[in-house]
Design an enzyme around this catalytic site. Structure first.
Site, PDB file in Angstrom:
ATOM      1  NE  ARG A 125     -38.545   2.367 -59.299  1.00  0.00           N
ATOM      2  CZ  ARG A 125     -39.859   2.215 -59.226  1.00  0.00           C
ATOM      3  NH1 ARG A 125     -40.653   3.116 -59.766  1.00  0.00           N
ATOM      4  NH2 ARG A 125     -40.365   1.162 -58.636  1.00  0.00           N
ATOM      5  CD  GLU A 189     -10.502  15.685 -50.186  1.00  0.00           C
ATOM      6  OE1 GLU A 189      -9.807  15.357 -51.155  1.00  0.00           O
ATOM      7  OE2 GLU A 189     -11.186  14.866 -49.522  1.00  0.00           O
ATOM      8  CE  LYS A 231     -14.836  15.152 -57.745  1.00  0.00           C
ATOM      9  NZ  LYS A 231     -15.274  14.838 -56.401  1.00  0.00           N
ATOM     10  CD  GLU A 241     -12.978   5.806 -58.136  1.00  0.00           C
ATOM     11  OE1 GLU A 241     -13.610   6.788 -57.706  1.00  0.00           O
ATOM     12  OE2 GLU A 241     -12.303   5.063 -57.418  1.00  0.00           O
ATOM     13  NE  ARG A 245     -15.237  10.552 -59.416  1.00  0.00           N
ATOM     14  CZ  ARG A 245     -16.446  11.055 -59.368  1.00  0.00           C
ATOM     15  NH1 ARG A 245     -17.260  10.900 -60.382  1.00  0.00           N
ATOM     16  NH2 ARG A 245     -16.851  11.724 -58.301  1.00  0.00           N
ATOM     17  CG  ASN A 249     -10.383   7.939 -54.140  1.00  0.00           C
ATOM     18  OD1 ASN A 249     -11.057   8.690 -53.448  1.00  0.00           O
ATOM     19  ND2 ASN A 249     -10.907   7.095 -54.999  1.00  0.00           N
ATOM     20  CG  HIS A 252      -9.225   9.984 -50.411  1.00  0.00           C
ATOM     21  ND1 HIS A 252      -8.402  10.990 -50.882  1.00  0.00           N
ATOM     22  CD2 HIS A 252     -10.445  10.558 -50.230  1.00  0.00           C
ATOM     23  CE1 HIS A 252      -9.111  12.120 -50.976  1.00  0.00           C
ATOM     24  NE2 HIS A 252     -10.339  11.890 -50.585  1.00  0.00           N
ATOM     25  CG  HIS A 256     -11.338   6.259 -46.908  1.00  0.00           C
ATOM     26  ND1 HIS A 256     -11.751   5.844 -48.142  1.00  0.00           N
ATOM     27  CD2 HIS A 256     -11.768   7.540 -46.787  1.00  0.00           C
ATOM     28  CE1 HIS A 256     -12.401   6.825 -48.749  1.00  0.00           C
ATOM     29  NE2 HIS A 256     -12.419   7.872 -47.947  1.00  0.00           N
ATOM     30  CG  HIS A 269     -12.923  13.040 -45.672  1.00  0.00           C
ATOM     31  ND1 HIS A 269     -12.780  11.687 -45.936  1.00  0.00           N
ATOM     32  CD2 HIS A 269     -12.736  13.670 -46.867  1.00  0.00           C
ATOM     33  CE1 HIS A 269     -12.531  11.524 -47.223  1.00  0.00           C
ATOM     34  NE2 HIS A 269     -12.504  12.701 -47.809  1.00  0.00           N
TER      35      HIS A 269
HETATM   36  P1  NAD Z   1     -19.122  18.259 -42.934  1.00  0.00           P
HETATM   37  O1  NAD Z   1     -20.192  18.176 -43.923  1.00  0.00           O
HETATM   38  O2  NAD Z   1     -19.240  17.401 -41.723  1.00  0.00           O
HETATM   39  O3  NAD Z   1     -18.947  19.773 -42.489  1.00  0.00           O
HETATM   40  C1  NAD Z   1     -17.985  20.084 -41.528  1.00  0.00           C
HETATM   41  C2  NAD Z   1     -18.563  20.875 -40.354  1.00  0.00           C
HETATM   42  O4  NAD Z   1     -18.690  22.235 -40.729  1.00  0.00           O
HETATM   43  C3  NAD Z   1     -19.924  20.426 -39.897  1.00  0.00           C
HETATM   44  O5  NAD Z   1     -20.013  20.543 -38.513  1.00  0.00           O
HETATM   45  C4  NAD Z   1     -20.847  21.430 -40.578  1.00  0.00           C
HETATM   46  O6  NAD Z   1     -22.072  21.574 -39.924  1.00  0.00           O
HETATM   47  C5  NAD Z   1     -20.027  22.681 -40.480  1.00  0.00           C
HETATM   48  N1  NAD Z   1     -20.303  23.684 -41.498  1.00  0.00           N
HETATM   49  C6  NAD Z   1     -20.568  23.495 -42.806  1.00  0.00           C
HETATM   50  N2  NAD Z   1     -20.591  24.672 -43.444  1.00  0.00           N
HETATM   51  C7  NAD Z   1     -20.381  25.627 -42.521  1.00  0.00           C
HETATM   52  C8  NAD Z   1     -20.283  27.035 -42.579  1.00  0.00           C
HETATM   53  N3  NAD Z   1     -20.353  27.691 -43.740  1.00  0.00           N
HETATM   54  N4  NAD Z   1     -20.073  27.705 -41.436  1.00  0.00           N
HETATM   55  C9  NAD Z   1     -19.936  27.036 -40.262  1.00  0.00           C
HETATM   56  N5  NAD Z   1     -19.986  25.705 -40.146  1.00  0.00           N
HETATM   57  C10 NAD Z   1     -20.190  25.001 -41.270  1.00  0.00           C
HETATM   58  O7  NAD Z   1     -17.688  17.901 -43.571  1.00  0.00           O
HETATM   59  P2  NAD Z   1     -17.016  18.203 -44.984  1.00  0.00           P
HETATM   60  O8  NAD Z   1     -15.583  18.266 -44.698  1.00  0.00           O
HETATM   61  O9  NAD Z   1     -17.672  19.320 -45.684  1.00  0.00           O
HETATM   62  O10 NAD Z   1     -17.336  16.884 -45.823  1.00  0.00           O
HETATM   63  C11 NAD Z   1     -16.835  15.627 -45.425  1.00  0.00           C
HETATM   64  C12 NAD Z   1     -17.692  14.570 -46.047  1.00  0.00           C
HETATM   65  O11 NAD Z   1     -17.600  14.672 -47.464  1.00  0.00           O
HETATM   66  C13 NAD Z   1     -17.284  13.160 -45.696  1.00  0.00           C
HETATM   67  O12 NAD Z   1     -18.401  12.416 -45.345  1.00  0.00           O
HETATM   68  C14 NAD Z   1     -16.647  12.633 -46.967  1.00  0.00           C
HETATM   69  O13 NAD Z   1     -16.802  11.237 -47.104  1.00  0.00           O
HETATM   70  C15 NAD Z   1     -17.429  13.378 -48.003  1.00  0.00           C
HETATM   71  N6  NAD Z   1     -16.745  13.504 -49.287  1.00  0.00           N
HETATM   72  C16 NAD Z   1     -17.442  13.166 -50.398  1.00  0.00           C
HETATM   73  C17 NAD Z   1     -16.854  13.318 -51.630  1.00  0.00           C
HETATM   74  C18 NAD Z   1     -17.650  13.030 -52.876  1.00  0.00           C
HETATM   75  O14 NAD Z   1     -17.059  13.006 -53.967  1.00  0.00           O
HETATM   76  N7  NAD Z   1     -18.938  12.841 -52.778  1.00  0.00           N
HETATM   77  C19 NAD Z   1     -15.554  13.807 -51.738  1.00  0.00           C
HETATM   78  C20 NAD Z   1     -14.878  14.157 -50.576  1.00  0.00           C
HETATM   79  C21 NAD Z   1     -15.487  14.008 -49.351  1.00  0.00           C
HETATM   80  N1  GLY Z   2     -13.540  12.530 -54.077  1.00  0.00           N
HETATM   81  C1  GLY Z   2     -13.176  11.544 -55.022  1.00  0.00           C
HETATM   82  C2  GLY Z   2     -14.075  11.495 -56.200  1.00  0.00           C
HETATM   83  O1  GLY Z   2     -14.996  12.270 -56.330  1.00  0.00           O
HETATM   84  O2  GLY Z   2     -13.902  10.645 -57.021  1.00  0.00           O
END
Ligand code: NAD
Ligand code: GLY
Length: 369
Positions: A125, A189, A231, A241, A245, A249, A252, A256, A269
């Site tokens: 939890r 982003e 942010k 949100e 917030r 997006n 997005h 998406h 993404h």
């Molecule tokens: P990712 O986590 O898939 O990383 C991209 C690639 O880079 C992967 O292959 C990873 O292994 C590699 N990698 C990571 N760090 C590295 C480094 N320092 N050196 C070499 N390779 C490296 O993708 P991302 O773009 O970081 O994140 C995308 C995800 O984030 C999506 O799932 C999206 O939905 C999510 N997201 C979440 C929020 C949130 O507010 N929580 C906001 C935006 C995006």
């Molecule tokens: N990436 C959008 C949010 O964090 O709200």
């Protein structure tokens, strides 16, 4: 030893407030985990790409404070942001006798961060967790603000929780190993913060895009810091949100649809968001909110960042219909009406619906096979 430098952005959420540390050489530095709660065990969750690069370093730093530090390397990729992979985290926590005080540390990009955060929100939890983002995208967006979760086959990020980390540590040195395509995805982003909140930052990006693409550490530090400040300012006002917030997006809703329509992982993404921002700006223009010059400017900056601005065809028959169908699944949709984040021309974002006919025009104008 190189002396690390750090800048700090604070996110003000009452008892859930925390700091985002941004700098170079952070993982080599002392005191990285000062002030975090005591625990007998720490689980670093990473993936098979990032763990070989940085887990040893992080494990050594954590080992100075915590008696038992374990690392779990998940399979790499958006296609693994699933219930099944989440279970691997719970398996590891339970097999290693972790308890309610276990500290979880996410080491990786947004996929690892979102899954680790959700596991931390639900294991026993809720256990404390720290984000150590290693992609530009995760440093400027996903590690901050507490959105955690996984994908469902019927929709992206459909299962999750709001759960804030105790600290975010953005070591800019990790960006040196990031593939070019991922750097560009992260820039999407970064760019989004200009139109929604700070046109001066958009100017700065126009003047400094080459330095960012060359991974100049000072330019990266400024981009990460300004993005996190914006942010943090938004999230502090609307953590869950309820309204404001949603402006984060921008791009997005179309993005998406691209990701889901192409199959997760085909478009990154950030690539989908980059193209989605241009589509949203064109919709803003059709609604009379911005002029053609602004759309041109945003499109040129997006192209310079190495991002696609032409949308994919998702259905050879009724492409716009397919986009609309996918966009109705967006979490911002209200009683079946798609809500878009649009720009009104003065770095102010508005969230509103738009007539399907106009949206169809934009999609037709923006997509080619
Ligand atoms: P990712 O986590 O898939 O990383 C991209 C690639 O880079 C992967 O292959 C990873 O292994 C590699 N990698 C990571 N760090 C590295 C480094 N320092 N050196 C070499 N390779 C490296 O993708 P991302 O773009 O970081 O994140 C995308 C995800 O984030 C999506 O799932 C999206 O939905 C999510 N997201 C979440 C929020 C949130 O507010 N929580 C906001 C935006 C995006
Ligand atoms: N990436 C959008 C949010 O964090 O709200």
């Amino acid at each position: 030893m190189r002396i690390p430098y750090t800048q700090t952005v604070s996110i003000d959420l009452a008892e859930r407030s925390y700091d985002i540390h941004i700098g170079s050489g952070l993982m080599e530095g002392e005191g990285l985990f000062e002030g975090l709660p005591k625990a007998t065990s720490v689980l670093i969750v990473s993936n098979e790409t990032v763990a070989p690069l940085y887990a040893k370093q992080l494990q050594a730093a954590l080992g100075k404070k915590y008696p038992k530090v374990l690392t779990l390397a998940l399979p790499d990729g958006e296609v693994y942001k699933t219930w099944q992979t989440l279970n691997l985290i719970f398996d590891s926590l339970l097999q290693n006798g972790c308890d309610r005080k276990t500290l979880m540390v996410a080491l990786g990009g947004g996929v690892v961060g979102d899954m680790t955060g959700y596991a931390a929100a639900s294991f026993m939890r809720g256990v404390p967790f720290v984000q150590v983002p290693t992609t530009l995208l995760s440093q400027v967006d996903s590690s901050v603000g507490g959105k955690t979760g996984i994908n469902h086959p019927l929709g992206k990020n459909m299962v999750g929780a709001f759960y804030q980390p105790l600290r975010v540590i953005c070591d800019l040195d990790t960006l040196k190993t990031l593939p070019d395509r991922e750097l560009s995805a992260g820039l999407a982003e970064v760019i989004k913060y200009g139109p929604i909140a700070d046109l001066q930052f958009m100017d700065w990006l126009e003047h400094n895009m080459d330095r960012l693409l060359a991974r100049d550490v000072d330019a990266l530090a400024h981009a990460v810091k300004r993005s996190c400040e914006i942010k943090a300012w938004v999230v502090a006002q609307d953590e869950r949100e309820g309204g404001l917030r949603a402006i984060l997006n921008f791009g997005h809703t179309f993005g998406h649809a691209i990701e889901a329509g192409m199959g997760y992982g085909a478009w990154l993404h950030g690539e989908a968001v980059g193209c989605g921002m241009v589509m949203a700006a064109k919709l803003s223009q059709r609604l009379g909110l911005v002029d053609a010059a602004f759309v041109e400017r945003l499109q040129a900056l997006t192209v310079r960042a190495g991002l696609p601005v032409v949308g994919p065809v998702l259905d050879a028959g009724d492409n716009a219909g397919r986009y609309l169908e996918l966009m109705r699944l967006d979490k911002k949709s209200d009683a079946g009406e798609i809500k878009f984040v649009l720009i009104d021309g003065s770095s102010k974002a508005v969230v509103r619906g738009a007539p399907d006919a106009l949206v169809r025009e934009v999609i037709d104008a923006c997509c080619t096979a």
